[in-house]
Design a protein around this motif. Sequence first.
Motif, PDB file in Angstrom:
ATOM      1  N   THR A   1       0.829  -1.207   0.000  1.00  0.00           N
ATOM      2  CA  THR A   1       0.000   0.000   0.000  1.00  0.00           C
ATOM      3  C   THR A   1       0.862   1.255   0.000  1.00  0.00           C
ATOM      4  OG1 THR A   1      -1.645   1.225   1.281  1.00  0.00           O
ATOM      5  CG2 THR A   1      -0.163  -0.185   2.526  1.00  0.00           C
ATOM      6  N   THR A   2       0.299   2.339  -0.519  1.00  0.00           N
ATOM      7  CA  THR A   2       0.985   3.631  -0.439  1.00  0.00           C
ATOM      8  C   THR A   2       0.200   4.602   0.433  1.00  0.00           C
ATOM      9  OG1 THR A   2      -0.148   4.405  -2.432  1.00  0.00           O
ATOM     10  CG2 THR A   2       2.008   3.382  -2.728  1.00  0.00           C
ATOM     11  N   GLU A   3      -0.751   4.093   1.186  1.00  0.00           N
ATOM     12  CA  GLU A   3      -1.624   4.990   1.936  1.00  0.00           C
ATOM     13  C   GLU A   3      -1.920   4.514   3.341  1.00  0.00           C
ATOM     14  OE1 GLU A   3      -4.992   2.828  -0.704  1.00  0.00           O
ATOM     15  OE2 GLU A   3      -4.488   4.902  -1.034  1.00  0.00           O
ATOM     16  N   GLN A   4      -1.225   3.473   3.781  1.00  0.00           N
ATOM     17  CA  GLN A   4      -1.381   3.016   5.160  1.00  0.00           C
ATOM     18  C   GLN A   4       0.016   2.695   5.692  1.00  0.00           C
ATOM     19  OE1 GLN A   4      -4.754   0.396   6.211  1.00  0.00           O
ATOM     20  NE2 GLN A   4      -5.080   0.191   4.031  1.00  0.00           N
ATOM     21  N   GLY A   5       0.084   2.605   7.022  1.00  0.00           N
ATOM     22  CA  GLY A   5       1.362   2.256   7.606  1.00  0.00           C
ATOM     23  C   GLY A   5       1.752   0.826   7.279  1.00  0.00           C
ATOM     24  N   GLY A   6       3.047   0.556   7.345  1.00  0.00           N
ATOM     25  CA  GLY A   6       3.542  -0.787   7.069  1.00  0.00           C
ATOM     26  C   GLY A   6       4.729  -1.118   7.947  1.00  0.00           C
ATOM     27  N   SER A   7       5.230  -2.332   7.801  1.00  0.00           N
ATOM     28  CA  SER A   7       6.400  -2.756   8.568  1.00  0.00           C
ATOM     29  C   SER A   7       7.669  -2.675   7.733  1.00  0.00           C
ATOM     30  CB  SER A   7       6.196  -4.184   9.079  1.00  0.00           C
ATOM     31  OG  SER A   7       5.090  -4.221   9.950  1.00  0.00           O
ATOM     32  N   ILE A   8       7.517  -2.579   6.431  1.00  0.00           N
ATOM     33  CA  ILE A   8       8.649  -2.276   5.545  1.00  0.00           C
ATOM     34  C   ILE A   8       8.195  -1.102   4.687  1.00  0.00           C
ATOM     35  CG2 ILE A   8      10.136  -3.104   3.686  1.00  0.00           C
ATOM     36  CD1 ILE A   8       9.562  -5.956   4.594  1.00  0.00           C
TER      37      ILE A   8
ATOM     38  N   ASN B   1       4.519   8.971  -2.257  1.00  0.00           N
ATOM     39  CA  ASN B   1       4.426   8.241  -0.990  1.00  0.00           C
ATOM     40  C   ASN B   1       5.292   6.992  -1.023  1.00  0.00           C
ATOM     41  OD1 ASN B   1       2.572  10.039   0.025  1.00  0.00           O
ATOM     42  ND2 ASN B   1       0.793   8.764  -0.391  1.00  0.00           N
ATOM     43  N   ALA B   2       5.851   6.650   0.116  1.00  0.00           N
ATOM     44  CA  ALA B   2       6.588   5.390   0.225  1.00  0.00           C
ATOM     45  C   ALA B   2       5.637   4.217   0.022  1.00  0.00           C
ATOM     46  CB  ALA B   2       7.240   5.292   1.592  1.00  0.00           C
ATOM     47  N   ILE B   3       6.165   3.145  -0.518  1.00  0.00           N
ATOM     48  CA  ILE B   3       5.390   1.910  -0.648  1.00  0.00           C
ATOM     49  C   ILE B   3       5.582   1.129   0.643  1.00  0.00           C
ATOM     50  CG2 ILE B   3       5.090  -0.211  -1.981  1.00  0.00           C
ATOM     51  CD1 ILE B   3       6.653   1.411  -4.245  1.00  0.00           C
ATOM     52  N   ALA B   4       4.479   0.762   1.259  1.00  0.00           N
ATOM     53  CA  ALA B   4       4.566   0.041   2.529  1.00  0.00           C
ATOM     54  C   ALA B   4       4.152  -1.412   2.326  1.00  0.00           C
ATOM     55  CB  ALA B   4       3.658   0.702   3.564  1.00  0.00           C
ATOM     56  N   LEU B   5       4.975  -2.312   2.827  1.00  0.00           N
ATOM     57  CA  LEU B   5       4.600  -3.722   2.878  1.00  0.00           C
ATOM     58  C   LEU B   5       4.091  -3.974   4.293  1.00  0.00           C
ATOM     59  CD1 LEU B   5       7.602  -5.372   0.981  1.00  0.00           C
ATOM     60  CD2 LEU B   5       5.442  -4.539   0.063  1.00  0.00           C
ATOM     61  N   ARG B   6       2.871  -4.415   4.371  1.00  0.00           N
ATOM     62  CA  ARG B   6       2.284  -4.621   5.687  1.00  0.00           C
ATOM     63  C   ARG B   6       2.777  -5.938   6.286  1.00  0.00           C
ATOM     64  NH1 ARG B   6      -1.354  -1.227   7.362  1.00  0.00           N
ATOM     65  NH2 ARG B   6      -2.615  -2.721   8.508  1.00  0.00           N
ATOM     66  N   GLY B   7       2.996  -5.930   7.587  1.00  0.00           N
ATOM     67  CA  GLY B   7       3.463  -7.122   8.271  1.00  0.00           C
ATOM     68  C   GLY B   7       2.318  -7.816   8.967  1.00  0.00           C
ATOM     69  N   ASN B   8       2.382  -9.108   9.005  1.00  0.00           N
ATOM     70  CA  ASN B   8       1.360  -9.906   9.684  1.00  0.00           C
ATOM     71  C   ASN B   8       1.757 -10.047  11.151  1.00  0.00           C
ATOM     72  OD1 ASN B   8      -0.412 -11.791  10.614  1.00  0.00           O
ATOM     73  ND2 ASN B   8       0.202 -13.420   9.199  1.00  0.00           N
TER      74      ASN B   8
ATOM     75  N   ASN C   1      16.463 -12.754   9.900  1.00  0.00           N
ATOM     76  CA  ASN C   1      16.734 -11.672   8.962  1.00  0.00           C
ATOM     77  C   ASN C   1      16.261 -11.977   7.549  1.00  0.00           C
ATOM     78  OD1 ASN C   1      18.129  -9.758  10.738  1.00  0.00           O
ATOM     79  ND2 ASN C   1      19.547 -11.486  10.971  1.00  0.00           N
ATOM     80  N   GLN C   2      15.674 -13.153   7.385  1.00  0.00           N
ATOM     81  CA  GLN C   2      15.047 -13.447   6.094  1.00  0.00           C
ATOM     82  C   GLN C   2      13.563 -13.113   6.195  1.00  0.00           C
ATOM     83  OE1 GLN C   2      15.731 -17.249   4.133  1.00  0.00           O
ATOM     84  NE2 GLN C   2      13.617 -17.234   3.377  1.00  0.00           N
ATOM     85  N   LEU C   3      13.129 -12.198   5.371  1.00  0.00           N
ATOM     86  CA  LEU C   3      11.747 -11.733   5.412  1.00  0.00           C
ATOM     87  C   LEU C   3      11.016 -12.273   4.182  1.00  0.00           C
ATOM     88  CD1 LEU C   3      12.539  -7.975   6.209  1.00  0.00           C
ATOM     89  CD2 LEU C   3      12.517  -9.919   7.776  1.00  0.00           C
ATOM     90  N   ASN C   4       9.956 -13.007   4.426  1.00  0.00           N
ATOM     91  CA  ASN C   4       9.178 -13.556   3.312  1.00  0.00           C
ATOM     92  C   ASN C   4       8.036 -12.609   2.958  1.00  0.00           C
ATOM     93  OD1 ASN C   4      10.816 -15.775   3.561  1.00  0.00           O
ATOM     94  ND2 ASN C   4       9.306 -17.012   4.653  1.00  0.00           N
ATOM     95  N   LEU C   5       7.964 -12.275   1.700  1.00  0.00           N
ATOM     96  CA  LEU C   5       6.874 -11.410   1.238  1.00  0.00           C
ATOM     97  C   LEU C   5       5.774 -12.315   0.698  1.00  0.00           C
ATOM     98  CD1 LEU C   5       8.973  -8.651  -0.579  1.00  0.00           C
ATOM     99  CD2 LEU C   5       8.630  -9.040   1.860  1.00  0.00           C
ATOM    100  N   ASP C   6       5.017 -12.903   1.613  1.00  0.00           N
ATOM    101  CA  ASP C   6       4.076 -13.952   1.217  1.00  0.00           C
ATOM    102  C   ASP C   6       2.753 -13.869   1.970  1.00  0.00           C
ATOM    103  OD1 ASP C   6       5.002 -14.604   3.713  1.00  0.00           O
ATOM    104  OD2 ASP C   6       5.521 -16.679   3.254  1.00  0.00           O
ATOM    105  N   TRP C   7       2.465 -12.718   2.552  1.00  0.00           N
ATOM    106  CA  TRP C   7       1.204 -12.600   3.304  1.00  0.00           C
ATOM    107  C   TRP C   7       0.090 -12.207   2.337  1.00  0.00           C
ATOM    108  CZ3 TRP C   7      -0.613  -8.178   6.960  1.00  0.00           C
ATOM    109  CH2 TRP C   7      -1.699  -8.622   7.737  1.00  0.00           C
ATOM    110  N   THR C   8      -0.846 -13.090   2.168  1.00  0.00           N
ATOM    111  CA  THR C   8      -1.979 -12.822   1.286  1.00  0.00           C
ATOM    112  C   THR C   8      -3.231 -13.364   1.961  1.00  0.00           C
ATOM    113  OG1 THR C   8      -1.980 -14.930   0.096  1.00  0.00           O
ATOM    114  CG2 THR C   8      -0.462 -13.233  -0.701  1.00  0.00           C
TER     115      THR C   8
ATOM    116  N   GLY D   1       1.484 -15.908   6.287  1.00  0.00           N
ATOM    117  CA  GLY D   1       2.635 -15.233   5.687  1.00  0.00           C
ATOM    118  C   GLY D   1       3.142 -14.092   6.550  1.00  0.00           C
ATOM    119  N   GLN D   2       4.313 -13.577   6.190  1.00  0.00           N
ATOM    120  CA  GLN D   2       4.945 -12.561   7.049  1.00  0.00           C
ATOM    121  C   GLN D   2       4.663 -11.123   6.602  1.00  0.00           C
ATOM    122  OE1 GLN D   2       9.102 -13.756   6.970  1.00  0.00           O
ATOM    123  NE2 GLN D   2       8.825 -14.977   8.834  1.00  0.00           N
ATOM    124  N   TYR D   3       4.958 -10.837   5.342  1.00  0.00           N
ATOM    125  CA  TYR D   3       4.798  -9.467   4.847  1.00  0.00           C
ATOM    126  C   TYR D   3       3.995  -9.502   3.538  1.00  0.00           C
ATOM    127  CZ  TYR D   3       8.546  -8.216   8.086  1.00  0.00           C
ATOM    128  OH  TYR D   3       9.305  -8.025   9.211  1.00  0.00           O
ATOM    129  N   SER D   4       3.377  -8.375   3.205  1.00  0.00           N
ATOM    130  CA  SER D   4       2.601  -8.267   1.969  1.00  0.00           C
ATOM    131  C   SER D   4       3.388  -8.819   0.791  1.00  0.00           C
ATOM    132  CB  SER D   4       2.302  -6.808   1.649  1.00  0.00           C
ATOM    133  OG  SER D   4       1.653  -6.177   2.696  1.00  0.00           O
TER     134      SER D   4
END
Lengths: 431, 415
Positions: free
Chosen positions: A35-42, A181-188, A198-205, A211-214
């Motif tokens: 998202t570019t309009e909500q907070g994220g973890s990345i 706006n920054a692109i935010a990847l939301r965290g689960n 330190n390995q972050l999986n972008l697999d939250w759907t 999954g961990q992150y958007s």
Amino acid sequence: MRMTKRNRGLWVLGTTAIGVCALASAASANPTDATTEQGGSIVILPKVIWDGTRDTIIQIANIGNPVAQARCFYIDGGALNPDLPPGPTNPRLWNETDFNVFLTKQQPTQWVASKGRRVEVDSFKSAGYGLDPGLIPPVRKGFMGELKCVQVDDSEAPVRSNQLKGEATLRRSDGDVSKYNAIALRGNPGAGNNDNPNQLNLDWTQNNPGGQYSACPDTLIFDHVAYDAPDLVVGQLGTCSPSCFGGTNDGTACAVCASGANQGKTCTADTSATDCGAAGLCTAEDPKNTPCTGGGKCLECPVTTNLTLVPCSEDIENQLPSSSTVSFTIWDEFERRFSASTTVNCWLSADLNQIHPNAFSFSTLGTFSAHTRITPNPGAPGVLGVAEETRRDNSGTAEAKLSATAAFNLDGEGNRYDGSGVTDTMILPLP
Amino acid sequence: MSTKKGNMRRMILSGGVATLIALGMLGAARADITSDQAAAILIFPKLVVDTSAKLGPATDSEIQITNTSNSVIAARCFLINTSSYCSNSPVDNPIACTAEGVANKIPAPNGGCDTGASCIQQWTENDFRMTLTKRQPVSWKVSEGRLSDFPLSSASSVPGAQTDPWIGELRCVEVDPTTFSPTAGFNPINNGAGDLKGEATIISADKTTGKVDARKYNGIGIQASGGNNGDDILNIGGPAAEYTGCPNVIIVDHLFDDANVSTGNSTTGTVRTDLTLTPCGANLNLQIPNTVTLQFLVFNEFEQRFSTSTRITCSKEIQLSNIDTRPTSSDNPASIFNVNVQGTFAGQTRIRPVVDTANGVGDTILAVSEEFWDCDSGPIPSGATVGRCSAAANTHFQGARDLGDIMVMPGDNPQ
């Protein structure tokens, strides 16, 4: 019998409710999407520039009440030899510099990329006044790349509480500004870390609630002006007569009479000009013709668009840049479809005509507006990006003085994890 | 035994139904407006036409709207005039004004009004239809519209702005291409959330100096959330949601007004931020302007918190420093949105509309922010005026409301 009827009624009601809920939840925007309009973890700022002319003002904020800490990474996408275009013999540097930021409740912070931010006592109304988020290093002159910030805890292990947001303002030395706006990847928040935290999986759907992150979008979508199309507004309100853009006679008037007594001769106005003779029409010359020489084009206040893309997968620990080949499908206003492709190695920032000389151009599309869909090839990492449009007056010689830029975020559709079975990963260096 | 089983089954079913309905309510209450995904309602809160440079530099706006789906779609759009005019204007030649222009005693017709006249905001709309084929983009200048050459659809026609100068907004609602009744989207990839996306670019140009300025933002989308009864009353969020809800809080990160920001190459100059706020709900049928009260929480870089409030009707563009002071520039240094008060450059503002259950169409808002930078400190060509370097950005949002908003469209078919 009565019992059966009642039960059947309840079943119907239950089934209906399930259907309604399923529809409601399926049809709503997915809270797991980038998202570019909500907070994220990345948070990712794909385009950060300090080239001596353009600099970048970075704003990051904690939108939550608990303190937020983040590990941030500048990733330098500049070419090894800045005088030559990047390519196999002139790879991008892909150097990273990391630093930490610490933000208290609802705290915003800002810094300028070329200057960074020191931890020191600053005076009221100065740039450094406020709780310093930590020592933020400046980028080198010539830096072009991205900034990524990952929310972490005190031990610098990733946490997913979605408290970060950000913006970047690109400012040219003549004052022109462009913001996105920054692109935010939301965290689960409910997901655990990997064995290697330190390995972050972008697999939250929605289909992968553990999954961990958007996951990154499966397709990026953006509307743009056909490359080099004459500006509708500047043509009306500004000075906009055909002139050579680029080449060896940059800025030279290049219109010719398309009709009238002086057909074929150079003229100076862009509409029914008196120097073309009665009812003559003075238009931009065919771009292939002289007098524009050395590769210059005869254009009228052309609108151009620059596209910046970064791969979602990155192995910063092992300094292994990621590469993604992406396909472009372009539609004009008559539903005609064109295509192109390119490879994003580490970081791509290119004008659309550098991605393909014709597929995005006004001379090919013929309509002012175009719609482009960017899809990574099967198995390739996802990409994220931002676009920046340039509007200009008629003189191609003084681009820096007479042009204006406007950045905008791209839309996303679907996600790589569900749509293409791709799990993007970011591997951070050990803290 | 069988009765026990039956009772247990009933209890489980009843509980399940209650849980699902509760979950459904939660889902309905979630805010999912979006500026980075396609949607079924598209809103551009700020558009400007001022081709004769009366209120500032000569300006016009370009709209781009695209059908992101593979299906033919249609939209009913509403071009809403929110310009303000002097109360003593001739009816056939209204004199545009702004609150700032009047407060700063700028003479008419350059933003102020003659002595004794007040500046009154309009809220009138022109509606039009458009049909878009598969993936089709379309664009037009707001001053002119696109009356006769709409691509691939001779039945589509876009009117230009009602006046010049003109300030306003555009709302487009996805409708069935046959019946022109509101509908969900057709794209299965986003679960029918809607197929419209768009961008607005506000462009200024000056023939004398050659200076050009441009700022661009994405249209704000409200996605369809399932069943749509096809009538002209659009339920945005709430228990009977046809569209996802508008946000509980808008978040804007900004630089405090008058912060003198220095970037590389010794470029300096002050910045100010304008917000354009528009209520999410609107009754376009009865032309009843919606009034919303807004509470602002402002945080600086020391985590210090301030608050203020204001009220908007119809739509409002306002400089941050004018939210808590009079709209005169002399008051700005005393504003909590000003660097002279806060000291730090960066601020974070949370805008919370006050819950108003008596409001017939809802109480939430949508917003877009614009930054205006003083270019005079840089090597700008001579003759360029202050504030000619601008940038726009979409705002962030958080949360949702239990009660939804309503947008009422005027009837589309002849009775």
